[in-house]
Design an enzyme around this catalytic site. Structure first.
Site, short mmCIF file in Angstrom:
data_model
loop_
_atom_site.label_atom_id
_atom_site.label_comp_id
_atom_site.label_asym_id
_atom_site.label_seq_id
_atom_site.Cartn_x
_atom_site.Cartn_y
_atom_site.Cartn_z
N LYS A 273 0.87 -1.18 0.00
CA LYS A 273 0.00 0.00 0.00
C LYS A 273 0.90 1.23 0.00
O LYS A 273 1.69 1.43 0.91
CB LYS A 273 -0.92 0.00 1.22
N GLU A 327 -0.81 5.12 -7.93
CA GLU A 327 -0.59 6.05 -6.83
C GLU A 327 0.59 6.94 -7.22
O GLU A 327 1.62 6.46 -7.66
CB GLU A 327 -0.26 5.20 -5.59
N PHE A 354 -0.76 0.16 -10.46
CA PHE A 354 -1.20 -1.18 -10.02
C PHE A 354 -2.33 -1.77 -10.84
O PHE A 354 -2.73 -2.90 -10.61
CB PHE A 354 -1.51 -1.22 -8.52
N LYS A 436 -7.49 -3.97 2.64
CA LYS A 436 -6.23 -3.37 3.08
C LYS A 436 -5.83 -3.92 4.45
O LYS A 436 -6.69 -4.20 5.29
CB LYS A 436 -6.29 -1.85 3.06
P1 ATP Z 1 -6.79 5.18 3.42
O1 ATP Z 1 -6.95 6.50 4.11
O2 ATP Z 1 -6.48 4.04 4.33
O3 ATP Z 1 -5.84 5.26 2.24
P2 ATP Z 1 -9.20 5.44 1.81
O4 ATP Z 1 -10.53 5.58 2.47
O5 ATP Z 1 -8.61 6.62 1.13
O6 ATP Z 1 -8.20 4.80 2.87
P3 ATP Z 1 -9.36 2.80 0.87
O7 ATP Z 1 -10.18 2.17 -0.13
O8 ATP Z 1 -9.68 2.46 2.25
O9 ATP Z 1 -9.36 4.37 0.66
O10 ATP Z 1 -7.84 2.45 0.58
C1 ATP Z 1 -7.41 2.40 -0.74
C2 ATP Z 1 -6.53 3.59 -1.00
O11 ATP Z 1 -5.20 3.19 -0.80
C3 ATP Z 1 -6.64 3.98 -2.45
O12 ATP Z 1 -7.54 5.04 -2.64
C4 ATP Z 1 -5.23 4.37 -2.84
O13 ATP Z 1 -5.07 5.77 -2.80
C5 ATP Z 1 -4.35 3.76 -1.77
N1 ATP Z 1 -3.46 2.71 -2.26
C6 ATP Z 1 -2.14 2.67 -2.04
N2 ATP Z 1 -1.59 1.59 -2.58
C7 ATP Z 1 -2.57 0.90 -3.18
C8 ATP Z 1 -2.61 -0.32 -3.93
N3 ATP Z 1 -1.51 -1.05 -4.13
N4 ATP Z 1 -3.80 -0.72 -4.39
C9 ATP Z 1 -4.91 0.00 -4.17
N5 ATP Z 1 -4.94 1.15 -3.49
C10 ATP Z 1 -3.78 1.60 -2.99
#
Ligand code: ATP
Length: 564
Positions: A273, A327, A354, A436
């Site tokens: 991540k 990202e 990704f 995640k």
């Molecule tokens: P967080 O604040 O934990 O990033 P969030 O609410 O923005 O959470 P989530 O769906 O919970 O969004 O987490 C996915 C987010 O993580 C994506 O919006 C992206 O920006 C980030 N991310 C980082 N690395 C990856 C990856 N390898 N695959 C998917 N998403 C990723």
């Protein structure tokens, strides 16, 4: 952008804004979502019947935060206060002006702190004699356009607010200000409004991010969207797929694998991540479009911007159309390390890809992830430091995930995202296909610091009038002074915040500013101490300690040097 639509026709004038305000008020007071939906449904039906087919003027006032057809107004609470204070020639030192300026701070006679529009309503009510507003919904939209076109010129803004003041009631002004601030407080989800408007509205919104397009494409409630309507198109920002999270690694793995009982050996993807900015990249015949909140930084064609030329170099063959999901991060040129979030600049941007969702005229949304990844590797090659694939592994067990998580944590990474190999890509989807996994899940791996709580910030909206974040400090070595170090807003229960603010040592900040023993910096989000913490979480208020037990600057530096 292709696919532009004809504007549907309205045969009558739009209703009075005062009627819409009645709708806002009833949505704000009604508690049941179902009833809210009924009220909305009634409104939409009546509009279609009485006014015509173009409901966009109404939708954009209900959902101002997703309306992209009006340029930014550049007005926040502070400048709106200033405009109203100027408009009435109110003395800057007067109680009324102070109350507006300090709208987040609760006082004895100000129970509605944190709700700026409600405070402004009281301010206007004292001065207004308007009992009936004369503006229509269209006219309010036009005024908002005028505000956008003013581009921050105060004398024009003042003229517009003067007109708003004379032609609308205080209550209507409260709602106009909510629309300007894009914070409606009507507790209706965007999804509910879209769903009531049309059963396919959400699906089209998820692939276009364009409320007006949705309103115009689906003006006829009997029309059903086609598959093409619900697919990605180049040049239109879609809502990216999101992930779910569970409390433990065990549960995450169970959820990830329970979908494929047939194939017991099917491995899932374990991706790192990345702590950056979600970014989708669209390419069409040499034109590049980047969608994220920093869009303007990265350049539109292969000659400009810092990333575009590198991306063009990453193509393995001829590419006329492409959509990537990834990202965007900032890279330190010397060390090649990813820099902390927020340091992104044009010169050091790098994209970690990704997913690939579209290639040479073909949408890959319905293809399984493993196939999308395969095609992605056939289409792109890495350009080190500029265009790279997200580090990725395969796994099947809790142990596999633990191993990878430990690695990522050793490099101070943000965590992992587990992805089901057979999962299709669902715009705006949040299901068990992407899960995640955060470092906190590793028992006892998180480190704790003992810090001194030195101040609190009032929240806004739901947490209005209450302390919602705590500023914590470290002690300076050999001195009675403390340096601000980190702001923390998660971890503690609401009652704990309440308890802190009721302690005898908790005092309002006086007119003389901060006490001598506390040093802060004027920089936004900066701290007096040279280091701070990423992703801080408050664990506990230590009643068993006093201020001298706090970590000192040297303690923090020692911790940092130990490379943990
Ligand atoms: P967080 O604040 O934990 O990033 P969030 O609410 O923005 O959470 P989530 O769906 O919970 O969004 O987490 C996915 C987010 O993580 C994506 O919006 C992206 O920006 C980030 N991310 C980082 N690395 C990856 C990856 N390898 N695959 C998917 N998403 C990723």
């Amino acid at each position: 952008r292709s696919n532009s639509l004809k504007q549907p026709h309205n045969s009558k004038r739009t209703p009075c804004f005062s009627q819409l305000v009645e709708l806002f008020e009833s949505l704000a007071t009604e508690r049941k979502q179902e009833t809210k939906k009924k009220i909305l449904n009634h409104w939409f039906a009546k509009w279609r019947n009485d006014v015509g087919n173009d409901i966009f003027p109404l939708l954009r006032l209900l959902l101002p935060h997703i309306d992209k057809h009006r340029p930014a107004l550049g007005l926040q609470e502070a400048n709106i206060s200033k405009l109203y204070i100027k408009l009435f020639g109110v003395k800057a030192q007067s109680d009324d002006a102070t109350r507006l300026r300090n709208w987040t701070v609760p006082t004895d006679d100000n129970k509605i702190a944190g709700d700026f529009a409600a405070l402004l309503h009281d301010f206007v009510k004292k001065r207004s004699s308007v009992t009936e507003g004369v503006l229509t919904i269209k006219e309010v939209n036009d005024l908002l356009d005028d505000l956008a076109n003013a581009k921050g010129a105060e004398f024009i803004q003042l003229e517009i607010f003067k007109r708003i003041f004379h032609e609308t009631t205080p209550r209507e002004q409260k709602w106009i200000v909510r629309i300007i601030l894009k914070h409606m407080s009507i507790s209706v989800l965007e999804t509910s409004v879209l769903e009531v408007f049309h059963p396919d509205a959400q699906a089209i919104y998820d692939v276009t991010s364009d409320l007006r397009y949705v309103a115009w494409r689906l003006y006829d409630p009997t029309f059903r969207a086609t598959d093409t309507d619900k697919d990605l198109r180049i040049g239109w920002a879609f809502k990216p797929m999101l992930s779910t999270s569970f409390k433990t690694i065990e549960e995450s793995v169970t959820r990830m694998t329970e979908n494929d009982p047939v194939d017991k050996d099917l491995q899932f993807f374990i991706e790192e991540k990345i702590d950056g900015e979600r970014m989708q990249i669209h390419v069409l015949n040499g034109q590049y479009l980047y969608y994220s909140s920093y869009t303007h930084l990265y350049g539109r064609d292969s000659q400009t911007g810092s990333l575009t030329p590198h991306l063009a170099n990453a193509f393995k063959g001829d590419i006329n159309s492409l959509i990537l999901d990834g990202e965007m991060v900032a890279i330190d040129k010397e060390t090649g390390q990813v820099l902390p979030f927020g340091t992104l600049k044009e010169t050091n941007s790098s994209v970690k890809v990704f997913d690939m969702l579209f290639i040479n005229g073909r949408s890959l949304l319905g293809e399984p992830l493993s196939k999308r990844k395969r095609e992605m590797c056939m289409t792109l090659k890495e350009v080190p430091g500029r265009v790279e694939f997200v580090p990725e592994f395969r796994g099947r067990t809790v142990e596999d995930v633990r191993t990878r998580l430990a690695q990522v944590m050793a490099d101070r990474g943000e965590g992992l995202v587990l992805k089901h190999s057979r999962s299709t890509y669902i715009p705006n989807g949040r299901n068990h296909d992407w899960i995640k996994v955060k470092p906190e899940y590793m028992d006892g791996m998180a480190d704790t610091f003992d810090l001194l709580v030195v101040a609190g910030n009032y929240g806004r909206g739901k947490r209005g009038g209450q302390i919602s974040t705590l500023l914590c400090a470290v002690k300076q070595d050999g001195s009675e002074r403390y340096s601000s170090f980190v702001r923390v807003g998660t971890g503690l229960k609401f009652e704990e915040y309440e308890r802190i603010t009721k302690m005898p040592s908790w005092k309002p900040r006086g007119p003389n500013g901060l006490p001598d023993w506390l040093q802060t910096t004027k920089q936004n989000d900066g701290h007096h101490f040279s280091l701070t913490l990423r992703f801080p979480r408050a664990v506990k208020i230590r009643d068993d300690r006093n201020k001298d037990d706090c970590w000192t600057a040297a303690d923090v530096l020692r911790y940092s040097d130990s490379g943990k």
